[in-house]
Design an enzyme around this catalytic site. Structure first.
Site, PDB file in Angstrom:
ATOM      1  CG  HIS A 163     -53.552 126.822  98.656  1.00 57.71           C
ATOM      2  ND1 HIS A 163     -54.672 126.693  97.864  1.00 57.71           N
ATOM      3  CD2 HIS A 163     -52.751 127.717  98.023  1.00 57.71           C
ATOM      4  CE1 HIS A 163     -54.549 127.469  96.789  1.00 57.71           C
ATOM      5  NE2 HIS A 163     -53.391 128.107  96.875  1.00 57.71           N
ATOM      6  CD  GLU A 164     -49.254 129.125  99.083  1.00 56.35           C
ATOM      7  OE1 GLU A 164     -48.438 128.950  98.139  1.00 56.35           O
ATOM      8  OE2 GLU A 164     -50.270 129.835  98.972  1.00 56.35           O
ATOM      9  CG  HIS A 222     -49.163 126.233  94.620  1.00 62.34           C
ATOM     10  ND1 HIS A 222     -49.850 126.130  93.431  1.00 62.34           N
ATOM     11  CD2 HIS A 222     -49.897 127.071  95.405  1.00 62.34           C
ATOM     12  CE1 HIS A 222     -50.954 126.866  93.489  1.00 62.34           C
ATOM     13  NE2 HIS A 222     -51.001 127.445  94.679  1.00 62.34           N
TER      14      HIS A 222
END
Length: 403
Positions: free
Chosen positions: A22-23, A26
């Site tokens: 998920h990170e 980004h």
């Protein structure tokens, strides 16, 4: 016990990978738009390990329940150096900021889809094309319950059979309320012993409504106590082709369809999330735990352990896919500090500037995040409190899939 512990560890590892990816979503989208990523960390709190490569510090923190990707200039209140300014998020076009803020959510949706795809081609997923309309599988008499697995002998067609309901009828509604599952019918009649209900069914394309007198019977509750309940003498027919394995090509649309169904169910569960918290609190003090209620990272890992213990690997991975969908949808909630909150601010700036242009004014500049701090702190406090409550419940009264 060994396989249970293995399942717990594997699911916890899957959660950690989900957070890390998920990170990473980004980070990669920020890099694609030449934004400066200062830190990429898994976990929160004190740093256990870190290394620096280029302008980015990579690390692992002590508290593994989360992670973060620090991008220079995420808000106008985030100070940036002169060298960082051209690469600051706040100085980039609004659509690039939205894509970067959505990077983690997009990654989770993609991961969930890919996990389900691999399950679809390896062992099979719930068939998204199967007809799951609740269908009558048996019409029978009604009788009292003797123990957890035994009913008294009885004869006759039962209340529904006497009214005219037949095997193969598809349930439409009861007393005007739409029926999506057979369980809804059971829950409706069980609390209406002695009453008359109108059951609407579909048979060969035509709808029929029957007035059924709900038979009073004796049933055992969760504590083994005898209670009065209602029954109409119907059982559900199994869904034909409920689980199906797909080939590599046909699995793509099938997985997409099942993903849509799963995301819709996850969204509905997210809407019900606040209403289920009181039940979790009650479970801490001994109340029965709702098997469909919220669970923490710990509880999900324990469930993963139960599934591996019984070699239910396909369900294990589908649960991990569900976790990705939940994390994606939860992060879209338009409140800071969640991704959705930051996206909402960017969209607010865009809409605000549109109306300013209509009035002949220039752009209003970046939003002042300091005004949002009370909301941010309040939301963070709520998330922390709810998280602790669910963790305590998972320790003292965990959800057990198999008793």
């Amino acid at each position: 016990m060994g396989s249970y512990i293995l399942g717990v560890l594997l699911f916890a590892l899957g959660i950690a990978a989900t957070i890390a990816l998920h990170e990473l979503g980004h980070l990669l989208t920020a890099r694609a738009f030449k934004m400066r990523v200062r830190k990429y960390f898994i976990g929160f709190g004190p740093t256990l390990w870190s290394t620096k490569k280029g302008h980015t510090e990579y690390g692992i923190a002590a508290v593994p329940f989360g992670g973060f990707c620090e991008i220079a200039g995420m808000t106008a209140q985030d100070p940036v150096t002169e060298e960082e300014a051209p690469h600051a998020m706040v100085n980039k076009p609004w659509w690039q900021r939205v894509l970067v803020l959505s990077g983690g959510v997009i990654t989770n949706f993609f991961l969930g889809f890919m996990i389900l795809y691999l399950v679809a081609v390896s062992s099979g997923i719930p068939n998204p094309y199967a007809d799951r309309t609740p269908t009558v599988g048996e019409v029978s008499c009604t009788s009292n319950q003797i123990d957890a697995e035994t009913l008294e002998d009885c004869t006759g067609p039962g209340p529904a059979g006497e009214a005219g309901v037949q095997v193969g009828d598809k349930l439409v509604s009861i007393d005007g309320q739409k029926l999506d599952t057979f369980q809804e019918l059971r829950e409706y009649v069980i609390v209406r012993p002695g009453e008359t209900v109108d059951l609407t069914i579909s048979r060969e394309g035509a709808e029929h409504t029957y007035a059924i007198e709900v038979e009073p019977v004796e049933r055992l509750n969760a504590d083994g106590e005898t209670i009065s309940a209602g029954a109409v003498g119907l059982t559900n027919a199994p869904v034909e082709d409920a689980m199906r394995k797909f080939g590599p090509l046909e699995a793509v649309p099938a997985t997409a369809a099942f993903t849509g169904q799963t995301i819709n169910a996850t969204f509905e569960a997210l809407l019900q999330f606040p209403a289920k918290i009181p039940g979790v609190v009650a479970a801490i003090f001994g109340a029965e735990r709702d098997i469909e209620g919220p669970m923490s990272v710990l509880g999900a890992s324990m469930t993963g352990g139960e599934l591996v213990e019984r070699s239910m690997w396909s369900v294990f991975f589908m649960l991990l896919a569900n976790l990705n969908f939940f994390l994606a949808l939860f992060n879209l909630v338009p409140l800071p500090p969640l991704d959705g909150g930051h996206i909402a601010v960017v969209l607010y700036e865009k809409v605000r500037d549109f109306f300013r242009r209509l009035r002949g004014l220039g752009p209003g500049g970046p939003a002042n995040y300091e005004k949002l701090m009370p909301i941010t702190f309040a939301m963070a406090a709520v998330l922390l409190t709810v998280g602790l409550i669910v963790i305590v419940a998972d320790v003292v009264n965990p959800i057990r899939l198999f008793g």
